[in-house]
Write an enzyme that holds these catalytic residues in place. Sequence first.
Site, PDB file in Angstrom:
ATOM      1  N   PRO A  22       0.978  -1.125   0.010  1.00 26.23           N
ATOM      2  CA  PRO A  22       0.061   0.099   0.030  1.00 26.23           C
ATOM      3  C   PRO A  22       0.857   1.452   0.136  1.00 26.23           C
ATOM      4  O   PRO A  22       1.928   1.491   0.740  1.00 26.23           O
ATOM      5  CB  PRO A  22      -0.916  -0.151   1.337  1.00 26.23           C
ATOM      6  CG  PRO A  22       0.307  -1.122   2.168  1.00 26.23           C
ATOM      7  CD  PRO A  22       0.739  -2.035   1.237  1.00 26.23           C
ATOM      8  N   THR A  24       0.383   5.578  -0.321  1.00 25.50           N
ATOM      9  CA  THR A  24      -0.362   6.761  -0.784  1.00 25.50           C
ATOM     10  C   THR A  24       0.117   7.511  -1.660  1.00 25.50           C
ATOM     11  O   THR A  24       1.577   7.820  -1.648  1.00 25.50           O
ATOM     12  CB  THR A  24      -0.354   7.386   0.746  1.00 25.50           C
ATOM     13  OG1 THR A  24      -1.099   6.889   1.896  1.00 25.50           O
ATOM     14  CG2 THR A  24      -1.135   8.923   0.437  1.00 25.50           C
ATOM     15  N   ALA A  55      -3.927   3.621   1.510  1.00 27.36           N
ATOM     16  CA  ALA A  55      -4.779   3.731   2.513  1.00 27.36           C
ATOM     17  C   ALA A  55      -6.145   4.383   2.194  1.00 27.36           C
ATOM     18  O   ALA A  55      -6.136   5.680   1.499  1.00 27.36           O
ATOM     19  CB  ALA A  55      -4.107   4.386   3.705  1.00 27.36           C
ATOM     20  N   GLN A  97      -7.027  -1.178   1.654  1.00 27.14           N
ATOM     21  CA  GLN A  97      -6.436  -1.067   3.024  1.00 27.14           C
ATOM     22  C   GLN A  97      -7.443  -0.057   3.794  1.00 27.14           C
ATOM     23  O   GLN A  97      -7.625   1.052   3.228  1.00 27.14           O
ATOM     24  CB  GLN A  97      -4.951  -0.444   3.034  1.00 27.14           C
ATOM     25  CG  GLN A  97      -4.423  -0.329   4.277  1.00 27.14           C
ATOM     26  CD  GLN A  97      -2.992   0.267   4.320  1.00 27.14           C
ATOM     27  OE1 GLN A  97      -2.893   1.478   3.986  1.00 27.14           O
ATOM     28  NE2 GLN A  97      -1.858  -0.690   4.649  1.00 27.14           N
ATOM     29  N   HIS A 173      -5.285  -1.412   8.679  1.00 30.66           N
ATOM     30  CA  HIS A 173      -3.851  -0.691   8.739  1.00 30.66           C
ATOM     31  C   HIS A 173      -3.553  -0.056  10.271  1.00 30.66           C
ATOM     32  O   HIS A 173      -4.283   0.853  10.656  1.00 30.66           O
ATOM     33  CB  HIS A 173      -4.129   0.939   7.873  1.00 30.66           C
ATOM     34  CG  HIS A 173      -2.775   1.431   7.713  1.00 30.66           C
ATOM     35  ND1 HIS A 173      -1.662   1.336   8.536  1.00 30.66           N
ATOM     36  CD2 HIS A 173      -2.511   2.541   6.867  1.00 30.66           C
ATOM     37  CE1 HIS A 173      -0.621   2.043   7.924  1.00 30.66           C
ATOM     38  NE2 HIS A 173      -1.225   2.753   6.810  1.00 30.66           N
ATOM     39  N   ALA A 175      -0.506   0.449  11.362  1.00 31.24           N
ATOM     40  CA  ALA A 175       1.122   0.582  11.215  1.00 31.24           C
ATOM     41  C   ALA A 175       1.203   2.200  11.212  1.00 31.24           C
ATOM     42  O   ALA A 175       0.396   2.937  10.893  1.00 31.24           O
ATOM     43  CB  ALA A 175       1.579  -0.095   9.997  1.00 31.24           C
ATOM     44  N   ASN A 176       2.301   2.479  11.181  1.00 29.57           N
ATOM     45  CA  ASN A 176       2.938   3.601  10.753  1.00 29.57           C
ATOM     46  C   ASN A 176       2.477   4.927  11.359  1.00 29.57           C
ATOM     47  O   ASN A 176       2.408   6.197  10.788  1.00 29.57           O
ATOM     48  CB  ASN A 176       2.850   3.815   9.076  1.00 29.57           C
ATOM     49  CG  ASN A 176       3.359   2.755   8.342  1.00 29.57           C
ATOM     50  OD1 ASN A 176       4.098   2.091   8.918  1.00 29.57           O
ATOM     51  ND2 ASN A 176       2.872   2.735   7.145  1.00 29.57           N
ATOM     52  N   TYR A 178      -0.516   5.615  12.869  1.00 33.81           N
ATOM     53  CA  TYR A 178      -1.786   5.934  12.620  1.00 33.81           C
ATOM     54  C   TYR A 178      -2.905   5.521  13.804  1.00 33.81           C
ATOM     55  O   TYR A 178      -2.186   5.013  14.499  1.00 33.81           O
ATOM     56  CB  TYR A 178      -2.539   5.780  11.317  1.00 33.81           C
ATOM     57  CG  TYR A 178      -1.584   6.382  10.170  1.00 33.81           C
ATOM     58  CD1 TYR A 178      -1.514   7.781  10.025  1.00 33.81           C
ATOM     59  CD2 TYR A 178      -0.795   5.658   9.367  1.00 33.81           C
ATOM     60  CE1 TYR A 178      -0.477   8.707   8.925  1.00 33.81           C
ATOM     61  CE2 TYR A 178       0.020   6.021   8.246  1.00 33.81           C
ATOM     62  CZ  TYR A 178      -0.227   7.844   8.308  1.00 33.81           C
ATOM     63  OH  TYR A 178       0.788   8.144   7.364  1.00 33.81           O
ATOM     64  N   ASN A 233       6.035   9.180  11.951  1.00 34.43           N
ATOM     65  CA  ASN A 233       4.695   9.902  12.573  1.00 34.43           C
ATOM     66  C   ASN A 233       5.092  10.143  14.066  1.00 34.43           C
ATOM     67  O   ASN A 233       3.999  10.074  14.721  1.00 34.43           O
ATOM     68  CB  ASN A 233       3.603   9.285  12.250  1.00 34.43           C
ATOM     69  CG  ASN A 233       3.170   9.669  10.709  1.00 34.43           C
ATOM     70  OD1 ASN A 233       3.483  10.655  10.312  1.00 34.43           O
ATOM     71  ND2 ASN A 233       2.319   8.893  10.000  1.00 34.43           N
ATOM     72  N   GLY A 296      12.101  -2.946   2.003  1.00 32.01           N
ATOM     73  CA  GLY A 296      13.117  -2.466   0.971  1.00 32.01           C
ATOM     74  C   GLY A 296      13.805  -3.613   0.284  1.00 32.01           C
ATOM     75  O   GLY A 296      14.834  -3.048  -0.247  1.00 32.01           O
ATOM     76  N   GLY A 317       7.476  -1.593  -2.196  1.00 35.42           N
ATOM     77  CA  GLY A 317       6.567  -0.492  -2.518  1.00 35.42           C
ATOM     78  C   GLY A 317       7.097   0.275  -3.744  1.00 35.42           C
ATOM     79  O   GLY A 317       6.657   0.409  -4.807  1.00 35.42           O
ATOM     80  N   ARG A 318       8.335   1.275  -3.616  1.00 36.60           N
ATOM     81  CA  ARG A 318       8.634   1.787  -4.521  1.00 36.60           C
ATOM     82  C   ARG A 318       9.163   1.223  -5.917  1.00 36.60           C
ATOM     83  O   ARG A 318       8.863   1.819  -6.939  1.00 36.60           O
ATOM     84  CB  ARG A 318       9.940   2.656  -4.082  1.00 36.60           C
ATOM     85  CG  ARG A 318       9.709   3.673  -2.972  1.00 36.60           C
ATOM     86  CD  ARG A 318      11.031   4.466  -2.615  1.00 36.60           C
ATOM     87  NE  ARG A 318      10.706   5.181  -1.333  1.00 36.60           N
ATOM     88  CZ  ARG A 318      11.434   6.309  -0.962  1.00 36.60           C
ATOM     89  NH1 ARG A 318      12.584   6.558  -1.851  1.00 36.60           N
ATOM     90  NH2 ARG A 318      11.038   7.092  -0.124  1.00 36.60           N
TER      91      ARG A 318
END
Length: 362
Positions: A22, A24, A55, A97, A173, A175-176, A178, A233, A296, A317-318
């Site tokens: 996922p 954003t 998300a 998500q 979600h 994680a991260n 939130y 965050n 990664g 991801g990337r």
Amino acid sequence: MNLFSSYQLGPYELKNRMVMAPMTRNRAGGGNAPQPMNALYYAQRAGAGLIITEASHVSPQGLGYPDMPGIYSPEQIAGWRMVTDLVHSRGGVIFLQLFHCGRISHPSLQPEGAQPVAPSAIKPEGEAMTYEGPSPFVTPRALETEEIGKIVDQFRQGAENALAANFDGVEIHGANGYLLDQFLRDGTNQRTDQYGGTIENRARFLFEVTKEVINVLGQGRVGVHISPGNPFNDIYDSNSEAIFSHVAEGLNRFPLAYLHAVEMDLANPADYCGALNSITKKLRIIYKGTYMTNGGYDRDGAEQVLEAGDADLVSFGRLFLANPDLPERFKKNGPLNEPDLATFYGGDETGYTDYPSLNSES
């Protein structure tokens, strides 16, 4: 190679073990509804064994960034149905998500300019992304106990709306930094009710959401996303191993599709070598179901993790962002497009649907 072997995920036979993570991208249309270029973006990447969408907030209060898609209005459901129809037409499997930003928002993004909500009134360090540009985070409002059950209901409704949009499943979600993650960590959760204090209490909200979402979607169609070592965050805990070991053990009670663990610091992804960190290595042992890792990885690193049995699936991801045909490139050991950082968030098709595939390159 294990990376290209099929995998049975709940009711779905994935064509490979490569998952689109996922990400954003801030390109939803009016009313925070997906638009045609979003459908093309995901469909271009239907070669993944599984796609997990960006998300999608389960209520207006859950919005954390400009132009994020939601999953609470008829227009959003219709927009996501356009996405799933095109992905399915290309043989893809796609999960939505489900998300609530909690304190990582700003009054300018909230209904009637309200304060963002959180487990406790603790202001995060850093800046919110608003339609007017970066703005310092504000001190959030601590949720009342009776409000928490209403947010659980929002996640349940989000799951029902995901079904209406013809998603194959959802990912919660957690994680991260939130909202669900904010409840897990004692750096952001200083409550004294049944949702704070002990590890058991701090995990209660996540488990309640998981139960309700599975009640909607059924066995093998719900994943949970966590990030034990990630301080993104301004999130932290005094004993991450203890809280996330409890989470992994508790999730064994549920018929999940998978547990998805982020092993990197999202603020400094280049610092990560892709090796499993000590906490996530332990979680792989504690959690008995399908384990998905994100750290990664390149092709060889992902293959090594699978061969060692340290994960069942690997999310990218990337690399998927910049290479819509990433599985084909990995199979052929082909060259990889470089991601354009300047076009990650917001904008039009540039840096979104215009990355070339191998077949389109000269």
